[in-house]
Structures are given as structure tokens and as C-alpha cells.
Design a protein around this motif. Sequence first.
Motif, mmCIF file in Angstrom:
data_model
loop_
_atom_site.group_PDB
_atom_site.id
_atom_site.type_symbol
_atom_site.label_atom_id
_atom_site.label_comp_id
_atom_site.label_asym_id
_atom_site.label_seq_id
_atom_site.Cartn_x
_atom_site.Cartn_y
_atom_site.Cartn_z
ATOM 1 N N ASP A 26 0.813 -1.221 0.000
ATOM 2 C CA ASP A 26 0.000 0.000 0.000
ATOM 3 C C ASP A 26 0.848 1.273 0.000
ATOM 4 O O ASP A 26 0.352 2.347 0.327
ATOM 5 C CB ASP A 26 -0.952 0.010 1.195
ATOM 6 C CG ASP A 26 -0.205 -0.019 2.536
ATOM 7 O OD1 ASP A 26 1.043 -0.064 2.530
ATOM 8 O OD2 ASP A 26 -0.881 -0.004 3.578
ATOM 9 N N ASP A 27 2.113 1.146 -0.349
ATOM 10 C CA ASP A 27 3.002 2.300 -0.386
ATOM 11 C C ASP A 27 3.303 2.634 -1.859
ATOM 12 O O ASP A 27 3.849 1.779 -2.572
ATOM 13 C CB ASP A 27 4.296 1.952 0.360
ATOM 14 C CG ASP A 27 5.282 3.116 0.449
ATOM 15 O OD1 ASP A 27 4.924 4.226 0.018
ATOM 16 O OD2 ASP A 27 6.404 2.891 0.931
ATOM 17 N N PRO A 28 2.905 3.779 -2.384
ATOM 18 C CA PRO A 28 2.494 4.979 -1.646
ATOM 19 C C PRO A 28 0.986 5.100 -1.428
ATOM 20 O O PRO A 28 0.544 5.931 -0.651
ATOM 21 C CB PRO A 28 2.985 6.110 -2.552
ATOM 22 C CG PRO A 28 2.851 5.547 -3.934
ATOM 23 C CD PRO A 28 3.185 4.081 -3.803
ATOM 24 N N LYS A 29 0.157 4.283 -2.120
ATOM 25 C CA LYS A 29 -1.285 4.346 -1.879
ATOM 26 C C LYS A 29 -1.865 2.960 -2.056
ATOM 27 O O LYS A 29 -1.253 2.089 -2.674
ATOM 28 C CB LYS A 29 -1.962 5.348 -2.813
ATOM 29 C CG LYS A 29 -1.787 5.081 -4.291
ATOM 30 C CD LYS A 29 -2.435 6.198 -5.100
ATOM 31 C CE LYS A 29 -2.240 5.990 -6.592
ATOM 32 N NZ LYS A 29 -2.884 7.071 -7.385
ATOM 33 N N PRO A 30 -3.060 2.713 -1.491
ATOM 34 C CA PRO A 30 -3.609 1.356 -1.487
ATOM 35 C C PRO A 30 -3.764 0.763 -2.879
ATOM 36 O O PRO A 30 -4.236 1.423 -3.804
ATOM 37 C CB PRO A 30 -4.973 1.541 -0.816
ATOM 38 C CG PRO A 30 -4.833 2.761 0.020
ATOM 39 C CD PRO A 30 -3.921 3.664 -0.751
ATOM 40 N N ALA A 31 -3.331 -0.472 -3.017
ATOM 41 C CA ALA A 31 -3.527 -1.238 -4.248
ATOM 42 C C ALA A 31 -3.359 -2.707 -3.906
ATOM 43 O O ALA A 31 -2.362 -3.076 -3.281
ATOM 44 C CB ALA A 31 -2.534 -0.829 -5.331
ATOM 45 N N PHE A 32 -4.331 -3.512 -4.279
ATOM 46 C CA PHE A 32 -4.193 -4.959 -4.088
ATOM 47 C C PHE A 32 -3.355 -5.521 -5.232
ATOM 48 O O PHE A 32 -2.242 -5.996 -5.030
ATOM 49 C CB PHE A 32 -5.569 -5.617 -4.032
ATOM 50 C CG PHE A 32 -5.509 -7.095 -3.742
ATOM 51 C CD1 PHE A 32 -5.133 -7.553 -2.490
ATOM 52 C CD2 PHE A 32 -5.836 -8.020 -4.717
ATOM 53 C CE1 PHE A 32 -5.069 -8.915 -2.218
ATOM 54 C CE2 PHE A 32 -5.784 -9.381 -4.455
ATOM 55 C CZ PHE A 32 -5.394 -9.825 -3.209
ATOM 56 N N CYS A 33 -3.869 -5.438 -6.441
ATOM 57 C CA CYS A 33 -3.118 -5.865 -7.630
ATOM 58 C C CYS A 33 -3.834 -5.296 -8.838
ATOM 59 O O CYS A 33 -5.003 -5.599 -9.060
ATOM 60 C CB CYS A 33 -3.033 -7.386 -7.710
ATOM 61 S SG CYS A 33 -2.267 -8.011 -9.218
ATOM 62 N N ALA A 34 -3.108 -4.468 -9.605
ATOM 63 C CA ALA A 34 -3.734 -3.729 -10.702
ATOM 64 C C ALA A 34 -3.785 -4.515 -11.998
ATOM 65 O O ALA A 34 -3.867 -3.932 -13.076
ATOM 66 C CB ALA A 34 -2.994 -2.413 -10.914
ATOM 67 N N GLY A 35 -3.748 -5.842 -11.927
ATOM 68 C CA GLY A 35 -3.915 -6.670 -13.109
ATOM 69 C C GLY A 35 -2.627 -7.323 -13.555
ATOM 70 O O GLY A 35 -1.600 -7.259 -12.871
ATOM 71 N N GLY A 36 -2.680 -7.967 -14.705
ATOM 72 C CA GLY A 36 -1.493 -8.565 -15.275
ATOM 73 C C GLY A 36 -0.646 -7.523 -15.984
ATOM 74 O O GLY A 36 -1.170 -6.533 -16.492
ATOM 75 N N ASP A 37 0.650 -7.742 -16.006
ATOM 76 C CA ASP A 37 1.546 -6.850 -16.740
ATOM 77 C C ASP A 37 1.193 -6.905 -18.230
ATOM 78 O O ASP A 37 1.196 -7.971 -18.845
ATOM 79 C CB ASP A 37 2.995 -7.286 -16.508
ATOM 80 C CG ASP A 37 3.976 -6.411 -17.260
ATOM 81 O OD1 ASP A 37 4.303 -6.750 -18.416
ATOM 82 O OD2 ASP A 37 4.401 -5.396 -16.697
#
Length: 287
Positions: free
Chosen positions: A69-80
Motif C-alpha cells: 500500500d506504499d504509496p497508496k492502497p492497491a491490491f493488484c492492478a492486473g497482469g503486466d
Amino acid sequence: MSTETGSSSAARRVPDVRVERLDGVALLTVSDPKRRNAMTGALSERLVAVLAEVGADESVRAVVVTGDDDPKPAFCAGGDLDELAAAGEAGPDALEHIYAGFLALAECPLPTFAAVDGPAVGAGLNLALAADVRIAGDTARFEPGFLRLGVHPGGGMTWMAQRLVGPQVTTAMLLGGEGLDASRAAELGLVLRVATGEGSGRRSGDEAERSSTRRSAAVTEALRMAGIAAAAPRELVLATKATLRTTAQLDRHRDAVAVEVGPQLESLRSEGFREGLARVREATGKR
């Protein structure tokens, strides 16, 4: 508690799955902050290796997976996206390489909890769906993302989503562009609940971080639930999850009873049951 982490600075981190062992719970943090924890083949390989490691560790009884979550919350923004494009040319093995991480999570014999803060998109949604239980933070957002890219869903998303929320919601998400925020995901049963509040203090290997960095409410709640399993005998935890998987495929009550008899008898003869019975008797004043 043991901790295996790197620096807290997003600028200095390399893509990794960090592992913290917290009183019987393995907290796994998917970390590629520059790309909001996008799933790559390398991260997938690391997740497979970490899950094999904690699954074989007799001190671990439950797993929590979350995103950096650094620098802001994210679980996983998808596949590359570059890797996905390359996989289209390379064939099925390349896709399966990317998907191996969340398949390993889905097949983990220990109870698994996903703490979702920020976006869970495409492969990130698959990673969340692969866990046994999902806890959302109030910033969580669940987006398939495949249709927008002109890509057919993959990684078992059509199967996992339909089992959780049924064909109508799955179709709306995959073909109708229906994204879900945290509260709507909870209403539909995609997540167990939304955790709100400040969370708890984060313990890490870096003393300087302890007073200023906090775990999110979602991670705190997932760790609390995982801690219940971690307090039980490991053999009982493993057997219960295995039985859940078996009985989920059955049609008759009687067949489920038959499946449960063997492991239940084994547990009744265990030292763990004797200790639990003694605690209950002491608490109730019965001898």
C-alpha cells in the motif's frame, strides 16, 4: 514473530512477495509499488515458491495475502500488459506461467484470507477470488478489466466468480462493465465484509517504522480471522479445509456426514481435543 521484509521505501523496493510470520499466520504482501502490484511471471513464480514454503512450515496454520500500500492502497492492478501481449504470441504455457501464483493460492491446503485495499483488477481480481475469504477495505474496487482490453477472461475467473456471485452478476461484470466497490461487493457476497477504521500498528523488522506505520483495517481484520485458525491444532485446520472442499461437491446430507465421520473421530482422539475439553470444563466449572 519473524519477519522477512525489505525496505519500506517504494523507490528502493524491487518486485517481490514479502513474507511475515505472525504467531502462526503467514502474511504475504505482493509488492511492485511502481506498477501498483501488477502480476508478472516473476511475481507469480515468487508467490508459488512462498506458498510452497509456508505450506510446508509446521508453524504456519493460516495465510493472509495483501498488496503493498506504499504509496497508496492497491491490491493488484492486473497482469503486466507487456507480458500479456508477449504471451499472446508465445502460447498457453506463457499464460499459465502468469496464472500459476493464484492457482497456488487456490490450492493451498491452509485457510487463506485476502485483505483487499485499492483496486483488484483482472489478474488481481483472480488473486482475490482464489482466496477462501476476502475482506475489503473501504478503498477496494473489483474490476475484471478484460473486456476493456479486448481480452477474453482467463485464470479461471468465469468459474470462480460464478461460484461466488452467480451467473447474472458475473455476466454483468465480464460483459456489462459492472465494477464493484467495497460495499456492493459485500452485498453480493464477493467479499465477506468491509473493514473500516484505522487498523492496527504494523510490526516490522525496522524499529523506526513501528511507531508511524499502520496496517490497514482490512489487513488487521484478515489477520484477526486467520489468528483463530492459527490458534487451533494444525492437523485439525488442514483436515477441516480438506473436508470443506470435498463436501462442496456433494448433493446429499447423508454423504457429507459420511465424509466427516473419519476426520471427526480422529480429532476426538487427539491431544488437541483433550486440551480443549479441559479448557471448557475449567471455564464452566464442570469436571
